[in-house]
Design a protein around this motif. Sequence first.
Motif, PDB file in Angstrom:
ATOM      1  N   ASP A 267      -7.963   2.430  -9.644  1.00  0.00           N
ATOM      2  CA  ASP A 267      -6.405   2.751 -10.749  1.00  0.00           C
ATOM      3  C   ASP A 267      -5.736   1.651 -11.180  1.00  0.00           C
ATOM      4  OD1 ASP A 267      -7.288   4.837 -10.075  1.00  0.00           O
ATOM      5  OD2 ASP A 267      -5.308   5.799  -9.093  1.00  0.00           O
ATOM      6  N   SER A 268      -5.175   1.701 -12.826  1.00  0.00           N
ATOM      7  CA  SER A 268      -5.170   0.390 -13.494  1.00  0.00           C
ATOM      8  C   SER A 268      -3.360   0.626 -13.297  1.00  0.00           C
ATOM      9  CB  SER A 268      -5.586   0.714 -15.273  1.00  0.00           C
ATOM     10  OG  SER A 268      -7.005   0.412 -15.215  1.00  0.00           O
ATOM     11  N   VAL A 269      -2.845  -0.335 -13.833  1.00  0.00           N
ATOM     12  CA  VAL A 269      -1.486  -0.108 -14.016  1.00  0.00           C
ATOM     13  C   VAL A 269      -1.235  -1.055 -15.095  1.00  0.00           C
ATOM     14  CG1 VAL A 269      -0.947   0.095 -10.897  1.00  0.00           C
ATOM     15  CG2 VAL A 269      -1.384  -2.335 -12.317  1.00  0.00           C
ATOM     16  N   SER A 270       0.097  -0.658 -15.589  1.00  0.00           N
ATOM     17  CA  SER A 270       0.930  -1.155 -16.499  1.00  0.00           C
ATOM     18  C   SER A 270       1.927  -2.426 -15.973  1.00  0.00           C
ATOM     19  CB  SER A 270       1.335  -0.995 -17.314  1.00  0.00           C
ATOM     20  OG  SER A 270       2.413   0.264 -17.237  1.00  0.00           O
ATOM     21  N   ILE A 271       2.068  -3.504 -16.253  1.00  0.00           N
ATOM     22  CA  ILE A 271       3.186  -4.146 -15.826  1.00  0.00           C
ATOM     23  C   ILE A 271       4.132  -4.919 -16.541  1.00  0.00           C
ATOM     24  CG2 ILE A 271       3.665  -6.629 -13.828  1.00  0.00           C
ATOM     25  CD1 ILE A 271       0.226  -5.383 -13.209  1.00  0.00           C
ATOM     26  N   ASP A 272       5.277  -4.893 -16.700  1.00  0.00           N
ATOM     27  CA  ASP A 272       6.655  -5.554 -17.061  1.00  0.00           C
ATOM     28  C   ASP A 272       7.897  -6.025 -16.533  1.00  0.00           C
ATOM     29  OD1 ASP A 272       5.624  -3.466 -19.359  1.00  0.00           O
ATOM     30  OD2 ASP A 272       6.926  -1.811 -18.139  1.00  0.00           O
ATOM     31  N   VAL A 273       7.575  -7.587 -16.867  1.00  0.00           N
ATOM     32  CA  VAL A 273       8.546  -8.542 -16.244  1.00  0.00           C
ATOM     33  C   VAL A 273       9.340  -8.760 -17.069  1.00  0.00           C
ATOM     34  CG1 VAL A 273       8.185 -10.772 -15.468  1.00  0.00           C
ATOM     35  CG2 VAL A 273       6.070 -10.008 -15.641  1.00  0.00           C
ATOM     36  N   ASN A 274      10.374  -9.148 -16.738  1.00  0.00           N
ATOM     37  CA  ASN A 274      11.713  -9.013 -16.984  1.00  0.00           C
ATOM     38  C   ASN A 274      12.065 -10.716 -16.179  1.00  0.00           C
ATOM     39  OD1 ASN A 274      14.349  -9.012 -17.538  1.00  0.00           O
ATOM     40  ND2 ASN A 274      14.811  -7.312 -17.928  1.00  0.00           N
TER      41      ASN A 274
ATOM     42  N   THR B 125       0.799  -0.878   0.449  1.00  0.00           N
ATOM     43  CA  THR B 125       0.045  -0.219  -0.119  1.00  0.00           C
ATOM     44  C   THR B 125       0.641   1.173  -0.280  1.00  0.00           C
ATOM     45  OG1 THR B 125      -1.676  -1.458   1.038  1.00  0.00           O
ATOM     46  CG2 THR B 125      -1.692   1.239   1.366  1.00  0.00           C
ATOM     47  N   ASP B 126       2.448   1.118   1.096  1.00  0.00           N
ATOM     48  CA  ASP B 126       2.676   2.384   0.523  1.00  0.00           C
ATOM     49  C   ASP B 126       3.726   2.764  -0.467  1.00  0.00           C
ATOM     50  OD1 ASP B 126       1.799   2.783   2.997  1.00  0.00           O
ATOM     51  OD2 ASP B 126       3.840   1.794   4.535  1.00  0.00           O
ATOM     52  N   ALA B 127       4.083   2.019  -0.686  1.00  0.00           N
ATOM     53  CA  ALA B 127       4.415   2.164  -2.102  1.00  0.00           C
ATOM     54  C   ALA B 127       3.794   2.430  -3.424  1.00  0.00           C
ATOM     55  CB  ALA B 127       5.351   0.510  -2.598  1.00  0.00           C
ATOM     56  N   LEU B 128       2.154   1.828  -3.555  1.00  0.00           N
ATOM     57  CA  LEU B 128       1.324   2.182  -4.419  1.00  0.00           C
ATOM     58  C   LEU B 128       0.985   3.678  -4.430  1.00  0.00           C
ATOM     59  CD1 LEU B 128      -0.532  -1.058  -4.611  1.00  0.00           C
ATOM     60  CD2 LEU B 128       0.482  -0.131  -6.537  1.00  0.00           C
ATOM     61  N   LYS B 129       0.920   4.351  -2.629  1.00  0.00           N
ATOM     62  CA  LYS B 129       0.227   6.293  -2.194  1.00  0.00           C
ATOM     63  C   LYS B 129       1.949   6.083  -3.094  1.00  0.00           C
ATOM     64  CE  LYS B 129      -2.647   4.774   1.083  1.00  0.00           C
ATOM     65  NZ  LYS B 129      -2.982   4.852   2.905  1.00  0.00           N
ATOM     66  N   GLN B 130       2.846   6.062  -2.630  1.00  0.00           N
ATOM     67  CA  GLN B 130       3.547   6.877  -3.319  1.00  0.00           C
ATOM     68  C   GLN B 130       3.854   7.208  -4.480  1.00  0.00           C
ATOM     69  OE1 GLN B 130       7.358   5.950  -1.908  1.00  0.00           O
ATOM     70  NE2 GLN B 130       6.780   5.315  -0.065  1.00  0.00           N
ATOM     71  N   ILE B 131       3.430   6.557  -5.674  1.00  0.00           N
ATOM     72  CA  ILE B 131       3.287   6.523  -7.164  1.00  0.00           C
ATOM     73  C   ILE B 131       1.864   7.269  -7.661  1.00  0.00           C
ATOM     74  CG2 ILE B 131       4.934   5.446  -7.489  1.00  0.00           C
ATOM     75  CD1 ILE B 131       3.425   3.193  -8.666  1.00  0.00           C
ATOM     76  N   GLY B 132       1.744   7.166  -6.612  1.00  0.00           N
ATOM     77  CA  GLY B 132      -0.352   8.054  -6.362  1.00  0.00           C
ATOM     78  C   GLY B 132      -1.281   6.788  -6.782  1.00  0.00           C
ATOM     79  N   LEU B 133      -0.779   5.927  -6.180  1.00  0.00           N
ATOM     80  CA  LEU B 133      -2.271   4.500  -6.771  1.00  0.00           C
ATOM     81  C   LEU B 133      -3.264   4.545  -5.506  1.00  0.00           C
ATOM     82  CD1 LEU B 133       0.458   1.810  -8.670  1.00  0.00           C
ATOM     83  CD2 LEU B 133      -1.937   3.578  -9.795  1.00  0.00           C
ATOM     84  N   ASP B 134      -4.143   4.606  -6.528  1.00  0.00           N
ATOM     85  CA  ASP B 134      -5.381   3.823  -5.130  1.00  0.00           C
ATOM     86  C   ASP B 134      -6.620   3.023  -5.767  1.00  0.00           C
ATOM     87  OD1 ASP B 134      -6.738   4.513  -2.785  1.00  0.00           O
ATOM     88  OD2 ASP B 134      -7.535   6.062  -3.715  1.00  0.00           O
ATOM     89  N   LEU B 135      -7.554   2.442  -4.981  1.00  0.00           N
ATOM     90  CA  LEU B 135      -8.416   1.446  -5.413  1.00  0.00           C
ATOM     91  C   LEU B 135      -8.837   1.466  -6.778  1.00  0.00           C
ATOM     92  CD1 LEU B 135      -8.777  -1.248  -4.383  1.00  0.00           C
ATOM     93  CD2 LEU B 135     -10.835   0.557  -3.242  1.00  0.00           C
TER      94      LEU B 135
ATOM     95  N   GLY C 267      14.674 -11.418 -12.821  1.00  0.00           N
ATOM     96  CA  GLY C 267      13.713 -11.148 -11.633  1.00  0.00           C
ATOM     97  C   GLY C 267      13.717  -9.936 -11.455  1.00  0.00           C
ATOM     98  N   GLU C 268      12.999  -9.045 -12.366  1.00  0.00           N
ATOM     99  CA  GLU C 268      12.546  -7.601 -12.430  1.00  0.00           C
ATOM    100  C   GLU C 268      11.094  -7.827 -12.846  1.00  0.00           C
ATOM    101  OE1 GLU C 268      15.951  -4.278 -11.904  1.00  0.00           O
ATOM    102  OE2 GLU C 268      15.043  -5.327 -13.601  1.00  0.00           O
ATOM    103  N   ILE C 269      10.197  -7.139 -12.377  1.00  0.00           N
ATOM    104  CA  ILE C 269       9.248  -6.496 -12.701  1.00  0.00           C
ATOM    105  C   ILE C 269       8.646  -5.370 -11.684  1.00  0.00           C
ATOM    106  CG2 ILE C 269       6.351  -6.767 -11.175  1.00  0.00           C
ATOM    107  CD1 ILE C 269       6.975  -9.271 -11.016  1.00  0.00           C
ATOM    108  N   ILE C 270       8.707  -4.218 -12.622  1.00  0.00           N
ATOM    109  CA  ILE C 270       8.297  -3.250 -13.179  1.00  0.00           C
ATOM    110  C   ILE C 270       6.469  -2.736 -13.007  1.00  0.00           C
ATOM    111  CG2 ILE C 270       8.522  -0.666 -14.636  1.00  0.00           C
ATOM    112  CD1 ILE C 270      10.896  -2.434 -14.921  1.00  0.00           C
ATOM    113  N   ILE C 271       6.200  -2.115 -11.912  1.00  0.00           N
ATOM    114  CA  ILE C 271       4.845  -1.854 -11.992  1.00  0.00           C
ATOM    115  C   ILE C 271       4.750  -0.170 -11.965  1.00  0.00           C
ATOM    116  CG2 ILE C 271       2.625  -1.609 -10.619  1.00  0.00           C
ATOM    117  CD1 ILE C 271       3.617  -3.927  -9.174  1.00  0.00           C
ATOM    118  N   ARG C 272       3.972   0.542 -13.165  1.00  0.00           N
ATOM    119  CA  ARG C 272       3.842   1.383 -13.654  1.00  0.00           C
ATOM    120  C   ARG C 272       2.331   2.294 -13.342  1.00  0.00           C
ATOM    121  NH1 ARG C 272       7.426  -0.278 -17.342  1.00  0.00           N
ATOM    122  NH2 ARG C 272       9.375   0.545 -17.419  1.00  0.00           N
ATOM    123  N   LYS C 273       1.216   2.858 -12.841  1.00  0.00           N
ATOM    124  CA  LYS C 273       0.423   4.068 -12.774  1.00  0.00           C
ATOM    125  C   LYS C 273       0.462   3.713 -14.510  1.00  0.00           C
ATOM    126  CE  LYS C 273      -2.104   7.473 -11.378  1.00  0.00           C
ATOM    127  NZ  LYS C 273      -2.081   8.893 -10.568  1.00  0.00           N
ATOM    128  N   SER C 274      -0.852   3.154 -14.743  1.00  0.00           N
ATOM    129  CA  SER C 274      -1.914   4.087 -16.826  1.00  0.00           C
ATOM    130  C   SER C 274      -1.316   4.982 -16.546  1.00  0.00           C
ATOM    131  CB  SER C 274      -2.791   2.289 -16.678  1.00  0.00           C
ATOM    132  OG  SER C 274      -2.005   1.114 -16.552  1.00  0.00           O
TER     133      SER C 274
END
Length: 87
Positions: free
Chosen positions: A35-42, A23-33, A46-53
């Motif tokens: 909201d849509s995100v884009s997810i990149d998996v490498n 929750t804290d990490a999502l709030k830091q990038i301005g996400l709330d219940l 072993g990295e997963i990158i979550i970005r606010k759509s």
Amino acid sequence: MNRVIEMERKVTKFGNSLGLTMTDALKQIGLDLGDSVSIDVNQSTGEIIIRKSKKVSLPNGLSEDFMDALADVIDEYDQTLQGLKDR
């Protein structure tokens, strides 16, 4: 301020799924219940990158069906379009 904050969490079971609470990490990038995100998996790193759509409204007269068809064409001809762009 472009500071990376590291957090450690345990993978948890949510119903039939695996998940994380962050929750804290999502709030830091301005996400709330809701909201849509884009997810990149490498897989190699072993990295997963979550970005606010980026929310985009369709102009009047353009349907979601048209946008879906356009996305299919772009996916199919991605290399050709990249080649044209790089000319």
